[in-house]
Design a protein around this motif. Structure first.
Motif, PDB file in Angstrom:
ATOM      1  N   LYS A 172       0.856  -1.176   0.000  1.00 55.53           N
ATOM      2  CA  LYS A 172       0.000   0.000   0.000  1.00 55.53           C
ATOM      3  C   LYS A 172       0.893   1.227   0.000  1.00 55.53           C
ATOM      4  O   LYS A 172       1.773   1.350   0.850  1.00 55.53           O
ATOM      5  CB  LYS A 172      -0.919   0.012   1.217  1.00 55.53           C
ATOM      6  CG  LYS A 172      -1.947  -1.103   1.229  1.00 55.53           C
ATOM      7  CD  LYS A 172      -2.866  -1.003   2.444  1.00 55.53           C
ATOM      8  CE  LYS A 172      -3.900  -2.118   2.431  1.00 55.53           C
ATOM      9  NZ  LYS A 172      -4.807  -2.033   3.612  1.00 55.53           N
ATOM     10  N   LEU A 173       0.622   2.118  -0.986  1.00 53.99           N
ATOM     11  CA  LEU A 173       1.452   3.311  -1.111  1.00 53.99           C
ATOM     12  C   LEU A 173       0.558   4.539  -1.137  1.00 53.99           C
ATOM     13  O   LEU A 173      -0.317   4.665  -2.000  1.00 53.99           O
ATOM     14  CB  LEU A 173       2.306   3.264  -2.383  1.00 53.99           C
ATOM     15  CG  LEU A 173       3.380   2.163  -2.439  1.00 53.99           C
ATOM     16  CD1 LEU A 173       2.833   0.926  -3.123  1.00 53.99           C
ATOM     17  CD2 LEU A 173       4.619   2.653  -3.169  1.00 53.99           C
ATOM     18  N   GLN A 175       1.584   7.779  -1.555  1.00 56.88           N
ATOM     19  CA  GLN A 175       2.011   8.566  -2.710  1.00 56.88           C
ATOM     20  C   GLN A 175       3.320   7.974  -3.196  1.00 56.88           C
ATOM     21  O   GLN A 175       4.291   7.901  -2.443  1.00 56.88           O
ATOM     22  CB  GLN A 175       2.187  10.039  -2.346  1.00 56.88           C
ATOM     23  CG  GLN A 175       2.495  10.924  -3.546  1.00 56.88           C
ATOM     24  CD  GLN A 175       2.458  12.401  -3.192  1.00 56.88           C
ATOM     25  OE1 GLN A 175       2.006  12.767  -2.111  1.00 56.88           O
ATOM     26  NE2 GLN A 175       2.934  13.238  -4.086  1.00 56.88           N
ATOM     27  N   ALA A 176       3.328   7.524  -4.463  1.00 55.95           N
ATOM     28  CA  ALA A 176       4.482   6.790  -4.970  1.00 55.95           C
ATOM     29  C   ALA A 176       5.139   7.560  -6.099  1.00 55.95           C
ATOM     30  O   ALA A 176       4.470   7.977  -7.047  1.00 55.95           O
ATOM     31  CB  ALA A 176       4.055   5.416  -5.457  1.00 55.95           C
ATOM     32  N   PHE A 194      -2.427   1.936  -4.662  1.00 53.78           N
ATOM     33  CA  PHE A 194      -1.803   3.254  -4.776  1.00 53.78           C
ATOM     34  C   PHE A 194      -2.849   4.277  -4.345  1.00 53.78           C
ATOM     35  O   PHE A 194      -3.710   4.671  -5.130  1.00 53.78           O
ATOM     36  CB  PHE A 194      -1.348   3.514  -6.215  1.00 53.78           C
ATOM     37  CG  PHE A 194      -0.258   2.587  -6.702  1.00 53.78           C
ATOM     38  CD1 PHE A 194       1.075   2.888  -6.478  1.00 53.78           C
ATOM     39  CD2 PHE A 194      -0.573   1.418  -7.379  1.00 53.78           C
ATOM     40  CE1 PHE A 194       2.085   2.045  -6.937  1.00 53.78           C
ATOM     41  CE2 PHE A 194       0.422   0.574  -7.836  1.00 53.78           C
ATOM     42  CZ  PHE A 194       1.750   0.877  -7.615  1.00 53.78           C
ATOM     43  N   THR A 198       0.493   8.676  -8.250  1.00 54.69           N
ATOM     44  CA  THR A 198       1.513   7.681  -8.569  1.00 54.69           C
ATOM     45  C   THR A 198       2.272   8.129  -9.804  1.00 54.69           C
ATOM     46  O   THR A 198       1.663   8.439 -10.833  1.00 54.69           O
ATOM     47  CB  THR A 198       0.870   6.313  -8.818  1.00 54.69           C
ATOM     48  OG1 THR A 198       0.105   5.933  -7.665  1.00 54.69           O
ATOM     49  CG2 THR A 198       1.917   5.257  -9.082  1.00 54.69           C
ATOM     50  N   PHE A 216      -5.311   2.199  -8.504  1.00 53.50           N
ATOM     51  CA  PHE A 216      -4.716   3.533  -8.600  1.00 53.50           C
ATOM     52  C   PHE A 216      -5.825   4.523  -8.262  1.00 53.50           C
ATOM     53  O   PHE A 216      -6.701   4.796  -9.087  1.00 53.50           O
ATOM     54  CB  PHE A 216      -4.168   3.778 -10.005  1.00 53.50           C
ATOM     55  CG  PHE A 216      -3.054   2.844 -10.410  1.00 53.50           C
ATOM     56  CD1 PHE A 216      -1.731   3.170 -10.174  1.00 53.50           C
ATOM     57  CD2 PHE A 216      -3.343   1.625 -11.016  1.00 53.50           C
ATOM     58  CE1 PHE A 216      -0.708   2.316 -10.554  1.00 53.50           C
ATOM     59  CE2 PHE A 216      -2.330   0.765 -11.397  1.00 53.50           C
ATOM     60  CZ  PHE A 216      -1.004   1.105 -11.164  1.00 53.50           C
ATOM     61  N   THR A 220      -2.329   8.902 -12.083  1.00 55.28           N
ATOM     62  CA  THR A 220      -1.222   7.975 -12.343  1.00 55.28           C
ATOM     63  C   THR A 220      -0.505   8.409 -13.607  1.00 55.28           C
ATOM     64  O   THR A 220      -1.132   8.629 -14.641  1.00 55.28           O
ATOM     65  CB  THR A 220      -1.748   6.540 -12.523  1.00 55.28           C
ATOM     66  OG1 THR A 220      -2.497   6.171 -11.365  1.00 55.28           O
ATOM     67  CG2 THR A 220      -0.601   5.565 -12.696  1.00 55.28           C
TER      68      THR A 220
END
Length: 725
Positions: A172-173, A175-176, A194, A198, A216, A220
């Motif tokens: 789990k991200l 903000q990537a 996400f 992203t 997402f 993205t």
């Protein structure tokens, strides 16, 4: 015994106690192996560019103070498993020469691994970052694992280098940021959530990119990313924010089966080395396959797909743009739904295009599209205007039985094979102006078990300047409005059973053979045949129906029809057409032109305009017989003394008796007077002044001579054909 069991126990071992960070640092500096289990480390843990020769193992431990291992080098394995860093942790430019294990670690505050170098394995399964996690410009020689990890702050992997596989499965991200990240082998983001924006801008993945099941939730961006092998975003993957795949390079397949795009998605300039799949996907065995869905605008402008592009069953709820896209092989859009405008302008499909049962609820534009083989639009529905202007299809085009509910524009389209519009319906104008079809065009009914569905033109049909090298078949077609075939060049053409409810124009049209049927109301309006040419017309009896509705009037349609029949050896029909034309000409002579009216009337009455000479064969003998009967009367003639001696006449009982000719002599006198040239027979007699039938013999002779001067030239002209020119 394994190798690990043979190793001697660590010289610095702490369990279940509080340990000062400085104490650990001193042991590390002394080169001791460190093992700390279930402890609390107090104070700031600062190594300060230290080279760590021993093994460091810290498990189930809390770091209470700041941790700064920047620029430090760890010669052996570093284990920090299931530990918690309660304040900032900094590993900037640190070097791990073997492996590092961060499985189960929690970073409560910022964790900085920027410029980190790991020559062995990097394992951080189930790691949790409560705040920012920075791996910018980090270098990993081998595989990295972030399985089931949680990034609650920004995950910064900008310009990171991963020499093996990167595995973020089920992570789990928040903000990537993978801007410029390089992954030499496979990237696994299976089931990753996400949650924030992203970014994979400029990222490079040497193998597959696995995003199946990823979510997402915000914007993205894969702009300019490069994926060496295939990219998988299939099944349960969805994009809730805008998705940008502009200029992405994918070496293998791009699989988006069943993917959901809730906002705009851009594949502008994307290059896919092999196939692109946007097909339905089975999510659960007990539910129907879920189609790939584009709820926002879908932009594929200039996309390059090396082999197949499969959008079968895809749903486009907003505008879909494929302008200038290039597809190396086939394109599949069967059963696809386009709810708003669809633009395929200048798309290039090197092989076949399949749009069977697709639905276009709004305008669709295939202008200047290039299709290298067949194009199939069977049972396709065009709810608004459909534009195929200047489209080039090298194979055949199948529109059976397509439905065009607004205008259909095929102007200047090029079709290399057949064009099949069997059972097609055109609700508004159908524009085939300057279309070129190399083989045949079919507009005949589609047949089903229930009924036959004719090709139906409810609006104007424009085939002006069309070029159809093969046959054009319209049997049973219905044209409810004006139909124009002006200047078209078509091979054999069939209008058997075709119905024209309004006018039809064949002005300057060139047919091979043209076939009509004879329904009660095949032509309900005018027919313009001016300049039209054809080699044959069938059935031959249909010419009467055609000429009956010719408007505006012109001589050429009659001349063409006459020539066609005469060339086929049907002189009788040719003469009938010519006679009909001359009758039309007579009807158009102005009433004030009395001489022309009389001349034309005489030609029609006596010679049938040169094609009904049987009238003269009756009229002339009758005139000659009447003349013979007249001159047979006693005293109708007298000898012509100026040309020869009077004939010997037997004495008459009555001195006042006048000469009486035999029937033969009377006939020759009649013929001599009738002919414009003199003949020896009958020349010795001349009309007398005697009154017979209330007219003098000389008066009757004058009328006979005038009749000859009129009728003999008519006969000569009819025989020589002059009368018909």
């Amino acid at each position: 015994m394994n190798e690990e069991a043979k190793e001697k126990p660590p010289s610095f071992l702490k369990k279940t106690q509080a340990v000062a960070a400085d104490e650990i640092v001193d042991a590390i500096k002394a080169g001791e192996d460190i093992e700390i289990v279930n402890c609390v480390i107090d104070g700031d843990f600062v190594l300060g560019s230290l080279t760590v020769e021993g093994k460091v193992t810290i498990k189930w431990t809390k770091f209470k103070g700041r941790v700064d291992w920047s620029y430090s080098t760890f010669k052996r394995v570093l284990r920090l498993q299931n530990s918690t860093f309660e304040t900032n942790a900094t590993f900037t430019a640190a070097t791990i020469e073997q492996a590092i294990f961060l499985d189960g670690v929690t970073f409560m505050e910022k964790a900085d691994f920027s410029n980190l170098t790991v020559t062995g394995v990097f394992s951080s399964r189930s790691i949790r970052f409560k705040q920012e996690a920075i791996f910018a410009s980090a270098t990993f020689a081998k595989t990295v694992w972030f399985n089931e990890s949680v990034f609650e702050g920004e995950a910064d992997f900008r310009s990171a280098r991963i020499g093996g596989t990167a595995d973020f499965t089920d992570a789990k991200l928040e903000q990537a940021n993978f801007n410029g990240t390089q992954i030499e082998e496979v990237a696994f983001f299976l089931g990753v959530n996400f949650e924030g924006e992203t970014i994979f801008v400029g990222a490079q993945i040497g193998g597959n990119a696995e995003f199946t099941g990823a979510a997402f939730q915000k914007r993205t961006d894969f702009n300019s990313a490069k994926i060496g092998d295939s990219a998988h975003f299939k099944a349960t993957t969805f994009f809730e924010g805008m998705a940008d795949f502009t200029s992405v390079r994918i070496g293998g397949n791009a699989n988006f089966d069943g993917v959901l795009f809730t906002e705009r998605v851009s594949f502008t300039g994307t290059q896919i080395g092999e196939a692109a799949f946007f097909r339905p996907a089975i999510i659960r065995p007990d539910t129907p396959p879920r189609p790939a869905m584009f709820e926002g605008e879908a932009d594929f402008v200039g996309a390059r797909i090396g082999t197949t592009a499969d959008f079968s069953g895809a749903w486009f709820r907003k505008g879909a743009t494929f302008s200038n896209a290039q597809i190396g092989r086939n394109a599949y859009f069967e059963r696809s739904l386009f709810e708003e405008q669809a633009n395929f302008n200048s798309i290039q499909i090197n092989r076949e295009a399949f749009f069977a049962q697709a639905i276009f609820n709004d305008k669709v534009n295939f202008g200047m599209a290039r299709i290298g083989a067949n194009a199939e639009f069977m049972a396709t529905q065009f709810k608004k205007r459909a534009i195929f202007n200047t489209t080039q299809i090298k194979g055949s085009a199948f529109f059976r039985p397509a439905a065009f509910e607004e205008g259909a524009d095929f102007a200047a389209a090029r079709i290399g094979g057949n064009a099949e519009f069997i059972g097609a319906t055109f609700k508004k104008k159908a524009d085939f102006n300057s279309v070129q079809i190399e083989e045949n065009a079919f507009f005949y009914p589609a047949r089903s078990k229930k009924a036959d569905y004719p090709a139906l033109f409810e609006g104007e049909a424009d085939f002006t300047s069309a070029r159809i090298r093969g046959s054009a078949l319209f049997p049973g077609a219905v044209f409810k409005e004006q139909a124009n075939f002006d200047s078209a060049q078509i091979g054999d053409t069939s209008f058997k059973g075709t119905v024209f409810n309004k006018g039809v124009s064949f002005q300057n049209t060139s047919f091979g053979a043209v076939f009509f049927a004879e329904p009660a109301a095949q032509f309900c309006g005018r027919i313009d045949l001016r300049g039209g040419t054809y080699n044959r017309i069938e059935p031959t009896s249909f010419w009467k129906e055609l000429v009956k509705r010719l408007e505006p009037y012109d001589r050429q349609p009659f001349s063409q029809m006459e020539e066609t029949f005469r060339r086929a050896g049907m002189d009788r029909l040719a003469n009938a057409v010519y006679y009909e034309w001359r009758c039309e000409e007579y009807a158009r002579i102005p009433k004030w032109n009395v001489l022309a009216l009389i001349s034309d009337w005489v030609q029609r009455l006596l010679a049938g305009y040169g094609v009904r000479l049987y009238r003269l064969s009756v009229v002339i003998p009758v005139i000659l017989v009447v003349g013979a009967f007249f001159f047979h009367h006693e005293g109708a003639v007298e000898p012509r003394l100026d040309t020869q001696p009077p004939p010997v006449v037997e004495p008459q009982a009555n001195a006042d008796a006048r000469p009486s000719l035999t029937w033969g002599e009377a006939f020759w006198v009649s013929l001599d007077l009738f002919l414009p040239v003199k003949i020896p027979a009958g020349a010795e007699w001349k009309p007398s002044s005697q009154i017979i039938w209330g007219i003098s013999s000389t008066g009757f002779a004058t009328l006979l001579t005038l009749a000859g001067w009129i009728l003999v030239p008519v006969v000569v002209a009819s025989i020589s054909g002059i009368l018909k020119r």
